[in-house]
Design a protein around this motif. Sequence first.
Motif, PDB file in Angstrom:
ATOM      1  N   THR A   1       0.831  -1.196   0.000  1.00 23.80           N
ATOM      2  CA  THR A   1       0.000   0.000   0.000  1.00 23.80           C
ATOM      3  C   THR A   1       0.863   1.241   0.000  1.00 23.80           C
ATOM      4  N   GLN A   2       0.591   2.157  -0.916  1.00 22.99           N
ATOM      5  CA  GLN A   2       1.336   3.412  -1.010  1.00 22.99           C
ATOM      6  C   GLN A   2       0.426   4.590  -0.696  1.00 22.99           C
ATOM      7  N   THR A   3       0.957   5.530   0.039  1.00 24.12           N
ATOM      8  CA  THR A   3       0.234   6.781   0.283  1.00 24.12           C
ATOM      9  C   THR A   3       1.196   7.952   0.188  1.00 24.12           C
ATOM     10  N   PRO A   4       0.777   9.123  -0.369  1.00 25.38           N
ATOM     11  CA  PRO A   4      -0.524   9.336  -1.005  1.00 25.38           C
ATOM     12  C   PRO A   4      -0.538   8.784  -2.426  1.00 25.38           C
ATOM     13  N   LYS A   5      -1.662   8.869  -3.105  1.00 26.47           N
ATOM     14  CA  LYS A   5      -1.767   8.444  -4.504  1.00 26.47           C
ATOM     15  C   LYS A   5      -1.383   9.569  -5.453  1.00 26.47           C
ATOM     16  N   PHE A   6      -1.642  10.795  -5.078  1.00 29.51           N
ATOM     17  CA  PHE A   6      -1.318  11.962  -5.897  1.00 29.51           C
ATOM     18  C   PHE A   6      -0.757  13.058  -4.999  1.00 29.51           C
TER      19      PHE A   6
ATOM     20  N   ALA B   1      12.541  18.957  -6.915  1.00 30.30           N
ATOM     21  CA  ALA B   1      12.908  19.616  -8.165  1.00 30.30           C
ATOM     22  C   ALA B   1      11.978  19.139  -9.275  1.00 30.30           C
ATOM     23  N   PRO B   2      11.763  19.944 -10.297  1.00 31.81           N
ATOM     24  CA  PRO B   2      10.882  19.520 -11.403  1.00 31.81           C
ATOM     25  C   PRO B   2      11.296  18.189 -12.022  1.00 31.81           C
ATOM     26  N   SER B   3      12.598  17.877 -11.991  1.00 29.27           N
ATOM     27  CA  SER B   3      13.078  16.608 -12.554  1.00 29.27           C
ATOM     28  C   SER B   3      12.585  15.394 -11.766  1.00 29.27           C
ATOM     29  N   GLN B   4      12.031  15.640 -10.586  1.00 33.64           N
ATOM     30  CA  GLN B   4      11.498  14.547  -9.779  1.00 33.64           C
ATOM     31  C   GLN B   4      10.012  14.306 -10.023  1.00 33.64           C
ATOM     32  N   THR B   5       9.453  15.029 -10.967  1.00 40.42           N
ATOM     33  CA  THR B   5       8.095  14.739 -11.413  1.00 40.42           C
ATOM     34  C   THR B   5       8.093  13.349 -12.044  1.00 40.42           C
ATOM     35  N   SER B   6       7.282  12.449 -11.503  1.00 40.29           N
ATOM     36  CA  SER B   6       7.331  11.064 -11.933  1.00 40.29           C
ATOM     37  C   SER B   6       6.213  10.284 -11.242  1.00 40.29           C
ATOM     38  N   VAL B   7       6.117   9.015 -11.586  1.00 34.32           N
ATOM     39  CA  VAL B   7       5.262   8.100 -10.839  1.00 34.32           C
ATOM     40  C   VAL B   7       6.184   7.181 -10.036  1.00 34.32           C
ATOM     41  N   TYR B   8       5.946   7.131  -8.741  1.00 35.83           N
ATOM     42  CA  TYR B   8       6.803   6.374  -7.841  1.00 35.83           C
ATOM     43  C   TYR B   8       6.105   5.081  -7.415  1.00 35.83           C
ATOM     44  N   PHE B   9       6.843   3.995  -7.537  1.00 36.93           N
ATOM     45  CA  PHE B   9       6.311   2.695  -7.137  1.00 36.93           C
ATOM     46  C   PHE B   9       7.172   2.083  -6.050  1.00 36.93           C
ATOM     47  N   CYS B  10       6.502   1.568  -5.050  1.00 39.36           N
ATOM     48  CA  CYS B  10       7.144   0.777  -4.015  1.00 39.36           C
ATOM     49  C   CYS B  10       6.888  -0.683  -4.326  1.00 39.36           C
ATOM     50  N   ALA B  11       7.834  -1.535  -3.961  1.00 42.47           N
ATOM     51  CA  ALA B  11       7.655  -2.968  -4.165  1.00 42.47           C
ATOM     52  C   ALA B  11       8.305  -3.723  -3.026  1.00 42.47           C
ATOM     53  N   SER B  12       7.803  -4.915  -2.766  1.00 44.73           N
ATOM     54  CA  SER B  12       8.475  -5.835  -1.862  1.00 44.73           C
ATOM     55  C   SER B  12       8.685  -7.122  -2.637  1.00 44.73           C
ATOM     56  N   SER B  13       9.601  -7.953  -2.171  1.00 46.59           N
ATOM     57  CA  SER B  13       9.886  -9.152  -2.963  1.00 46.59           C
ATOM     58  C   SER B  13       9.894 -10.413  -2.131  1.00 46.59           C
ATOM     59  N   PHE B  14       9.434 -11.471  -2.778  1.00 47.62           N
ATOM     60  CA  PHE B  14       9.572 -12.831  -2.270  1.00 47.62           C
ATOM     61  C   PHE B  14      10.512 -13.520  -3.248  1.00 47.62           C
ATOM     62  N   TYR B  15      11.771 -13.676  -2.855  1.00 48.42           N
ATOM     63  CA  TYR B  15      12.820 -14.070  -3.789  1.00 48.42           C
ATOM     64  C   TYR B  15      12.792 -13.116  -4.979  1.00 48.42           C
TER      65      TYR B  15
ATOM     66  N   LYS C   1      10.420 -12.504  -7.139  1.00 44.48           N
ATOM     67  CA  LYS C   1       9.108 -12.001  -7.507  1.00 44.48           C
ATOM     68  C   LYS C   1       8.801 -10.718  -6.752  1.00 44.48           C
ATOM     69  N   LEU C   2       8.609  -9.633  -7.509  1.00 47.15           N
ATOM     70  CA  LEU C   2       8.288  -8.350  -6.906  1.00 47.15           C
ATOM     71  C   LEU C   2       6.784  -8.132  -6.883  1.00 47.15           C
ATOM     72  N   PHE C   3       6.317  -7.557  -5.791  1.00 50.16           N
ATOM     73  CA  PHE C   3       4.919  -7.164  -5.635  1.00 50.16           C
ATOM     74  C   PHE C   3       4.900  -5.641  -5.527  1.00 50.16           C
ATOM     75  N   PHE C   4       4.194  -4.998  -6.446  1.00 51.57           N
ATOM     76  CA  PHE C   4       4.191  -3.547  -6.504  1.00 51.57           C
ATOM     77  C   PHE C   4       2.930  -2.963  -5.886  1.00 51.57           C
ATOM     78  N   GLY C   5       3.083  -1.754  -5.340  1.00 48.18           N
ATOM     79  CA  GLY C   5       1.934  -0.960  -4.966  1.00 48.18           C
ATOM     80  C   GLY C   5       1.343  -0.295  -6.196  1.00 48.18           C
ATOM     81  N   SER C   6       0.306   0.499  -5.987  1.00 52.63           N
ATOM     82  CA  SER C   6      -0.385   1.108  -7.127  1.00 52.63           C
ATOM     83  C   SER C   6       0.184   2.465  -7.528  1.00 52.63           C
ATOM     84  N   GLY C   7       1.202   2.924  -6.831  1.00 51.37           N
ATOM     85  CA  GLY C   7       1.934   4.094  -7.286  1.00 51.37           C
ATOM     86  C   GLY C   7       1.495   5.413  -6.676  1.00 51.37           C
ATOM     87  N   THR C   8       2.419   6.383  -6.707  1.00 51.37           N
ATOM     88  CA  THR C   8       2.156   7.767  -6.311  1.00 51.37           C
ATOM     89  C   THR C   8       2.549   8.657  -7.478  1.00 51.37           C
TER      90      THR C   8
END
Lengths: 110, 113
Positions: free
Chosen positions: A5-10, A82-96, A98-105
């Motif tokens: 789970t990622q917060t915030p979304k926007f 900075a403006p260069s940090q405008t992006s979509v950020y994803f967090c993930a955790s891994s089981f070996y 295999k990565l599991f991603f959040g829905s992004g910010t």
Amino acid sequence: NAGVTQTPKFRVLKTGQSMTLLCAQDMNHEYMYWYRQDPGMGLRLIHYSVGEGTTAKGEVPDGYNVSRLKKQNFLLGLESAAPSQTSVYFCASSFYEKLFFGSGTQLSVL
Amino acid sequence: QQQVKQSPQSLIVQKGGISIINCAYENTAFDYFPWYQQFPGKGPALLIAIRPDVSEKKEGRFTISFNKSAKQFSLHIMDSQPGDSATYFCAATYPPNDYKLSFGAGTTVTVRA
């Protein structure tokens, strides 16, 4: 079953402002990651952690800091956005491998 | 500099057709090659993965073909459906590397009904 789970979304920031993105996982995974996604560049690793209390730099760490005080949480901080940090950020955790991603910010820095 | 090069950037296919996405790598230490699928507004999710000891892996309508000597691998989507419209990322990693994945740039697939 929440997963990652990622917060915030926007978020919209002004140049120079700071903020923290929160990532929480309920799968008891040791490894956690922060990626940024930009058009035409895929996902690039910012920082990651191999366990509680550990952090390491990824491919594009400049301008970001992270902390992993609890196993289930991984925080990404921008001290002076900075403006260069405008992006979509994803967090993930891994089981070996295999990565599991959040829905992004989606972050915009004006 | 991306360690995994992916093409094409986008493709449009008719319903029932075959979608093919290609990836190439240089690092011969890579030993795990996954494909992730991402729908708009969502995070990527593991679709299918392969290791270099096999040349092909199939799961339903999705097949990975792997060519170790050419350092290339590809995703084939058979009988493409509108629900397959998404962005697909190839990736690679090697041990011991803390399971860090190097991702390709992504391919946006649009399946027309």
